[in-house]
Design a protein around this motif. Structure first.
Motif, mmCIF file in Angstrom:
data_model
loop_
_atom_site.group_PDB
_atom_site.id
_atom_site.type_symbol
_atom_site.label_atom_id
_atom_site.label_comp_id
_atom_site.label_asym_id
_atom_site.label_seq_id
_atom_site.Cartn_x
_atom_site.Cartn_y
_atom_site.Cartn_z
ATOM 1 N N ASP A 120 0.867 -1.179 0.000
ATOM 2 C CA ASP A 120 0.000 0.000 0.000
ATOM 3 C C ASP A 120 0.900 1.224 0.000
ATOM 4 O O ASP A 120 1.094 1.861 1.022
ATOM 5 N N PHE A 121 1.435 1.538 -1.158
ATOM 6 C CA PHE A 121 2.488 2.545 -1.230
ATOM 7 C C PHE A 121 1.935 3.938 -0.991
ATOM 8 O O PHE A 121 1.244 4.513 -1.838
ATOM 9 N N ARG A 122 2.220 4.450 0.183
ATOM 10 C CA ARG A 122 1.904 5.833 0.545
ATOM 11 C C ARG A 122 3.212 6.430 1.058
ATOM 12 O O ARG A 122 3.536 6.289 2.226
ATOM 13 N N PRO A 123 3.981 7.070 0.193
ATOM 14 C CA PRO A 123 5.330 7.494 0.562
ATOM 15 C C PRO A 123 5.398 8.400 1.788
ATOM 16 O O PRO A 123 6.306 8.270 2.595
ATOM 17 N N TYR A 142 18.360 -1.577 8.831
ATOM 18 C CA TYR A 142 17.096 -1.883 8.177
ATOM 19 C C TYR A 142 16.330 -0.605 7.846
ATOM 20 O O TYR A 142 15.655 -0.533 6.825
ATOM 21 N N VAL A 143 16.454 0.388 8.683
ATOM 22 C CA VAL A 143 15.801 1.676 8.408
ATOM 23 C C VAL A 143 16.437 2.319 7.178
ATOM 24 O O VAL A 143 15.732 2.817 6.292
ATOM 25 N N HIS A 144 17.761 2.272 7.090
ATOM 26 C CA HIS A 144 18.432 2.826 5.907
ATOM 27 C C HIS A 144 18.037 2.056 4.651
ATOM 28 O O HIS A 144 17.835 2.652 3.584
ATOM 29 N N ILE A 145 17.931 0.745 4.776
ATOM 30 C CA ILE A 145 17.548 -0.067 3.617
ATOM 31 C C ILE A 145 16.144 0.327 3.141
ATOM 32 O O ILE A 145 15.901 0.493 1.945
ATOM 33 N N LEU A 146 15.227 0.497 4.096
ATOM 34 C CA LEU A 146 13.870 0.870 3.703
ATOM 35 C C LEU A 146 13.816 2.289 3.142
ATOM 36 O O LEU A 146 13.047 2.563 2.207
ATOM 37 N N PHE A 147 14.643 3.186 3.681
ATOM 38 C CA PHE A 147 14.751 4.517 3.061
ATOM 39 C C PHE A 147 15.265 4.368 1.627
ATOM 40 O O PHE A 147 14.805 5.064 0.711
ATOM 41 N N GLY A 148 16.222 3.467 1.423
ATOM 42 C CA GLY A 148 16.722 3.211 0.073
ATOM 43 C C GLY A 148 15.643 2.655 -0.828
ATOM 44 O O GLY A 148 15.501 3.073 -1.989
ATOM 45 N N ASP A 149 14.841 1.702 -0.308
ATOM 46 C CA ASP A 149 13.730 1.141 -1.091
ATOM 47 C C ASP A 149 12.730 2.236 -1.473
ATOM 48 O O ASP A 149 12.241 2.280 -2.599
ATOM 49 N N LEU A 150 12.446 3.102 -0.510
ATOM 50 C CA LEU A 150 11.515 4.200 -0.766
ATOM 51 C C LEU A 150 12.069 5.123 -1.843
ATOM 52 O O LEU A 150 11.346 5.552 -2.750
ATOM 53 N N ALA A 151 13.360 5.406 -1.783
ATOM 54 C CA ALA A 151 13.986 6.267 -2.792
ATOM 55 C C ALA A 151 13.955 5.603 -4.171
ATOM 56 O O ALA A 151 13.749 6.282 -5.185
ATOM 57 N N VAL A 152 14.146 4.286 -4.217
ATOM 58 C CA VAL A 152 14.080 3.572 -5.497
ATOM 59 C C VAL A 152 12.669 3.695 -6.077
ATOM 60 O O VAL A 152 12.496 3.940 -7.272
ATOM 61 N N GLN A 153 11.654 3.536 -5.225
ATOM 62 C CA GLN A 153 10.273 3.649 -5.698
ATOM 63 C C GLN A 153 10.003 5.051 -6.244
ATOM 64 O O GLN A 153 9.232 5.216 -7.176
ATOM 65 N N ARG A 154 10.648 6.027 -5.659
ATOM 66 C CA ARG A 154 10.491 7.417 -6.131
ATOM 67 C C ARG A 154 11.444 7.728 -7.282
ATOM 68 O O ARG A 154 11.484 8.850 -7.767
ATOM 69 N N GLU A 155 12.271 6.763 -7.660
ATOM 70 C CA GLU A 155 13.280 6.883 -8.707
ATOM 71 C C GLU A 155 14.312 7.947 -8.381
ATOM 72 O O GLU A 155 14.841 8.622 -9.258
ATOM 73 N N ASP A 156 14.627 8.066 -7.098
ATOM 74 C CA ASP A 156 15.682 8.963 -6.619
ATOM 75 C C ASP A 156 16.896 8.091 -6.296
ATOM 76 O O ASP A 156 17.166 7.760 -5.147
ATOM 77 N N PHE A 157 17.624 7.678 -7.343
ATOM 78 C CA PHE A 157 18.703 6.700 -7.184
ATOM 79 C C PHE A 157 19.894 7.217 -6.390
ATOM 80 O O PHE A 157 20.498 6.452 -5.641
#
Length: 190
Positions: A120-123, A142-157
């Motif tokens: 349920d993607f709600r950034p 794990y928090v950094h990894i999820l921040f990274g996942d969120l950035a990937v979803q936003r295409e902020d590589f």
């Protein structure tokens, strides 16, 4: 001369006083036992029994702490492998034993944030949760990894790479996962 004799008598009496105290205590104890059926060692037996109960309770508490630590470690291992349902189950088991265990609570929040990213993607909601988690444990990989996942979803590589690298620098790092993601990030920019 009388004063000196009186002083000597008092000194002798003071030397005998502990012995007289022991004799008096034994006499009273025997009289209480014979006349009233009071058992002299009952109080000592009771003290020993209570101490054994305290020792058993301490052993149980230590065992519960070890079980909670095992569930948390297993939950973190599942987080390493992105098995969020299993990780959530393990953190839930830990919290069923110790409702106030910080690492289990943080793990549960991480699982919930990961589920929200994937299902349920709600950034904005995910970002608020991750900000809260990062304030609680700034070095949690794990928090950094999820921040990274969120950035990937936003295409902020670039932001994703920054978070994945921060996860790799963490003292508690899921090495395989972060290094694979960092490698993948390098390839995605090519």
């Amino acid at each position: 001369m009388t004063f000196e004799r009186l002083q000597q008598s008092l000194e002798q009496f003071n030397k005998l006083l502990p012995t007289l105290g022991v004799i008096f205590t034994i006499a009273v104890t025997l009289a209480a036992w014979a006349l009233h059926g009071i058992q002299p060692l009952h109080l000592l037996k009771r003290i020993v029994a209570e101490q054994q109960g305290f020792d058993y309770a301490e052993q149980q508490r230590q065992f519960q702490q070890q079980v909670v630590a095992n569930h948390v470690a297993l939950g973190q291992a599942f987080l390493d492998d992105q098995l969020y349902d299993q990780a959530g189950d393990e953190f839930g088991k830990a919290l069923a034993i110790d409702k106030l265990h910080v690492d289990a609570q943080i793990g549960r929040f991480i699982v919930e944030a990961a589920r929200q990213i994937r299902q349920d993607f709600r950034p904005q909601a995910v970002e608020r949760q991750l900000d809260f988690l990062q304030r609680q444990q700034p070095d949690n990989p794990y928090v950094h990894i999820l921040f990274g996942d969120l950035a990937v979803q936003r295409e902020d590589f670039p932001a994703a790479q920054k978070h994945y690298e921060a996860a790799m620098q963490s003292g508690r790092q899921p090495q395989q996962r972060t290094s694979a993601w960092a490698t993948g990030m390098k390839f995605s920019r090519i």
